[in-house]
Design a protein around this motif. Structure first.
Motif, mmCIF file in Angstrom:
data_model
loop_
_atom_site.group_PDB
_atom_site.id
_atom_site.type_symbol
_atom_site.label_atom_id
_atom_site.label_comp_id
_atom_site.label_asym_id
_atom_site.label_seq_id
_atom_site.Cartn_x
_atom_site.Cartn_y
_atom_site.Cartn_z
ATOM 1 N N LYS A 6 0.984 -1.327 0.056
ATOM 2 C CA LYS A 6 -0.050 0.020 -0.037
ATOM 3 C C LYS A 6 0.777 1.403 0.002
ATOM 4 O O LYS A 6 0.503 2.224 -0.585
ATOM 5 N N GLU A 7 2.021 1.206 0.659
ATOM 6 C CA GLU A 7 2.869 2.467 0.843
ATOM 7 C C GLU A 7 3.335 2.585 -0.411
ATOM 8 O O GLU A 7 3.554 3.964 -0.944
ATOM 9 N N SER A 8 3.827 1.800 -1.039
ATOM 10 C CA SER A 8 4.600 1.734 -2.470
ATOM 11 C C SER A 8 3.510 2.454 -3.326
ATOM 12 O O SER A 8 4.070 3.458 -4.192
ATOM 13 N N ILE A 9 2.430 2.014 -3.570
ATOM 14 C CA ILE A 9 1.184 2.593 -4.465
ATOM 15 C C ILE A 9 1.078 4.014 -4.043
ATOM 16 O O ILE A 9 0.934 4.823 -4.762
ATOM 17 N N LEU A 10 0.963 4.539 -2.570
ATOM 18 C CA LEU A 10 0.792 5.913 -2.242
ATOM 19 C C LEU A 10 2.051 6.708 -2.684
ATOM 20 O O LEU A 10 1.713 7.849 -3.019
ATOM 21 N N LYS A 11 3.186 6.151 -2.629
ATOM 22 C CA LYS A 11 4.406 6.932 -2.850
ATOM 23 C C LYS A 11 4.263 7.209 -4.491
ATOM 24 O O LYS A 11 4.759 8.380 -4.829
ATOM 25 N N ALA A 15 -1.713 9.406 5.021
ATOM 26 C CA ALA A 15 -3.324 9.933 5.359
ATOM 27 C C ALA A 15 -4.166 9.211 4.318
ATOM 28 O O ALA A 15 -5.351 9.385 4.560
ATOM 29 N N ALA A 16 -3.672 8.942 3.092
ATOM 30 C CA ALA A 16 -4.509 8.373 2.127
ATOM 31 C C ALA A 16 -4.647 6.866 2.152
ATOM 32 O O ALA A 16 -5.197 6.190 1.039
ATOM 33 N N ILE A 17 -3.980 6.208 3.065
ATOM 34 C CA ILE A 17 -3.993 4.822 3.053
ATOM 35 C C ILE A 17 -5.381 4.048 2.879
ATOM 36 O O ILE A 17 -5.355 3.230 2.296
ATOM 37 N N ALA A 18 -6.458 4.738 3.685
ATOM 38 C CA ALA A 18 -7.628 3.910 3.579
ATOM 39 C C ALA A 18 -8.274 4.270 2.170
ATOM 40 O O ALA A 18 -9.298 3.337 1.815
ATOM 41 N N ARG A 19 -7.651 4.853 1.319
ATOM 42 C CA ARG A 19 -8.095 5.014 -0.220
ATOM 43 C C ARG A 19 -7.667 4.141 -1.080
ATOM 44 O O ARG A 19 -7.734 4.158 -2.436
ATOM 45 N N CYS A 20 -6.396 3.355 -0.593
ATOM 46 C CA CYS A 20 -5.801 2.462 -1.420
ATOM 47 C C CYS A 20 -6.272 1.187 -0.980
ATOM 48 O O CYS A 20 -5.826 0.724 0.123
ATOM 49 N N ARG A 21 -6.979 0.443 -1.877
ATOM 50 C CA ARG A 21 -7.607 -0.979 -1.502
ATOM 51 C C ARG A 21 -6.831 -2.222 -2.068
ATOM 52 O O ARG A 21 -6.395 -1.909 -3.314
ATOM 53 N N ILE A 22 -6.661 -3.278 -1.287
ATOM 54 C CA ILE A 22 -5.899 -4.454 -1.854
ATOM 55 C C ILE A 22 -7.140 -5.118 -2.422
ATOM 56 O O ILE A 22 -8.222 -5.434 -1.994
ATOM 57 N N VAL A 23 -7.000 -5.271 -3.866
ATOM 58 C CA VAL A 23 -7.958 -5.952 -4.692
ATOM 59 C C VAL A 23 -7.457 -7.482 -4.553
ATOM 60 O O VAL A 23 -8.368 -8.369 -4.387
ATOM 61 N N ALA A 24 -6.257 -8.028 -4.623
ATOM 62 C CA ALA A 24 -6.054 -9.383 -4.647
ATOM 63 C C ALA A 24 -4.582 -9.788 -4.444
ATOM 64 O O ALA A 24 -3.686 -8.708 -4.849
ATOM 65 N N THR A 72 -1.068 -11.372 -5.685
ATOM 66 C CA THR A 72 -0.752 -11.993 -6.863
ATOM 67 C C THR A 72 0.564 -12.542 -6.536
ATOM 68 O O THR A 72 1.151 -12.595 -5.381
ATOM 69 N N PRO A 73 1.253 -13.450 -7.590
ATOM 70 C CA PRO A 73 2.208 -14.212 -7.337
ATOM 71 C C PRO A 73 3.510 -13.208 -7.016
ATOM 72 O O PRO A 73 4.435 -13.644 -6.050
ATOM 73 N N GLU A 74 3.471 -12.042 -7.548
ATOM 74 C CA GLU A 74 4.626 -11.054 -7.325
ATOM 75 C C GLU A 74 4.523 -10.324 -6.064
ATOM 76 O O GLU A 74 5.216 -9.315 -5.509
ATOM 77 N N GLY A 75 3.009 -9.982 -5.489
ATOM 78 C CA GLY A 75 2.929 -9.219 -4.504
ATOM 79 C C GLY A 75 1.439 -9.001 -4.217
ATOM 80 O O GLY A 75 0.708 -9.882 -3.982
ATOM 81 N N PHE A 76 0.871 -7.732 -4.669
ATOM 82 C CA PHE A 76 -0.475 -7.425 -4.495
ATOM 83 C C PHE A 76 -0.984 -6.471 -5.606
ATOM 84 O O PHE A 76 -0.263 -5.709 -6.411
ATOM 85 N N ARG A 77 -2.363 -6.763 -6.100
ATOM 86 C CA ARG A 77 -2.944 -5.793 -6.912
ATOM 87 C C ARG A 77 -3.761 -4.818 -6.140
ATOM 88 O O ARG A 77 -4.429 -5.271 -5.185
ATOM 89 N N LEU A 78 -3.507 -3.684 -6.274
ATOM 90 C CA LEU A 78 -4.308 -2.608 -5.500
ATOM 91 C C LEU A 78 -4.963 -1.511 -6.159
ATOM 92 O O LEU A 78 -4.670 -1.342 -7.608
ATOM 93 N N ALA A 79 -6.147 -0.894 -5.770
ATOM 94 C CA ALA A 79 -6.852 -0.071 -6.545
ATOM 95 C C ALA A 79 -6.723 1.167 -5.634
ATOM 96 O O ALA A 79 -6.695 1.470 -4.618
ATOM 97 N N HIS A 80 -6.119 2.587 -6.350
ATOM 98 C CA HIS A 80 -6.075 3.641 -5.966
ATOM 99 C C HIS A 80 -6.517 4.696 -6.885
ATOM 100 O O HIS A 80 -6.042 4.599 -7.795
ATOM 101 N N ARG A 81 -7.149 5.878 -6.735
ATOM 102 C CA ARG A 81 -7.777 6.687 -7.416
ATOM 103 C C ARG A 81 -8.058 6.308 -8.912
ATOM 104 O O ARG A 81 -7.983 6.821 -9.990
ATOM 105 N N GLY A 82 -9.214 5.195 -8.692
ATOM 106 C CA GLY A 82 -9.656 4.506 -10.033
ATOM 107 C C GLY A 82 -8.702 3.647 -10.978
ATOM 108 O O GLY A 82 -9.271 3.281 -11.922
#
Length: 107
Positions: free
Chosen positions: A40-45, A52-61, A63-73
């Protein structure tokens, strides 16, 4: 980057429970919780915003390499790896274009 022995990792686990993302992480173990947190931190950076925006960054799934996340659409992949006593995450770069270096404490 996060130290795997972070004493306050339970706060990250509580955040994932509160946001309903615990199931996507796949485990409540310290290493997995911290991996999700740094993902989540890497997506926000990448987006140029702070924790402060961590609640708006959502884990979707997971993955073998890490995580797929959604942020700002948009969905993005955060790659995760354990290096020594730290878990690191990165996004926006190809894994084969990165080099990691561990710094040793001076004695």
């Amino acid at each position: 980057r996060e130290w795997l022995r972070r004493p306050r990792w339970e706060a990250a686990r509580a955040h994932l429970a509160e946001t309903g993302e615990r199931a996507e992480v796949g485990s409540e173990e310290r290493d997995e919780v911290l991996a999700a947190w740094v993902a989540k931190e890497s997506i926000l950076k990448l987006a140029g915003v702070g924790l402060a925006a961590i609640a708006r960054c959502r884990i979707v799934a997971r993955t073998p390499e890490g995580f797929r996340l959604a942020h700002r659409g948009e969905e993005r992949v955060a790659h995760v790896a354990v290096l020594g006593a730290h878990v690191v995450a990165w996004s926006g770069a190809r894994a084969d274009s990165l080099r990691f270096h561990a710094l040793e404490h001076a004695t």
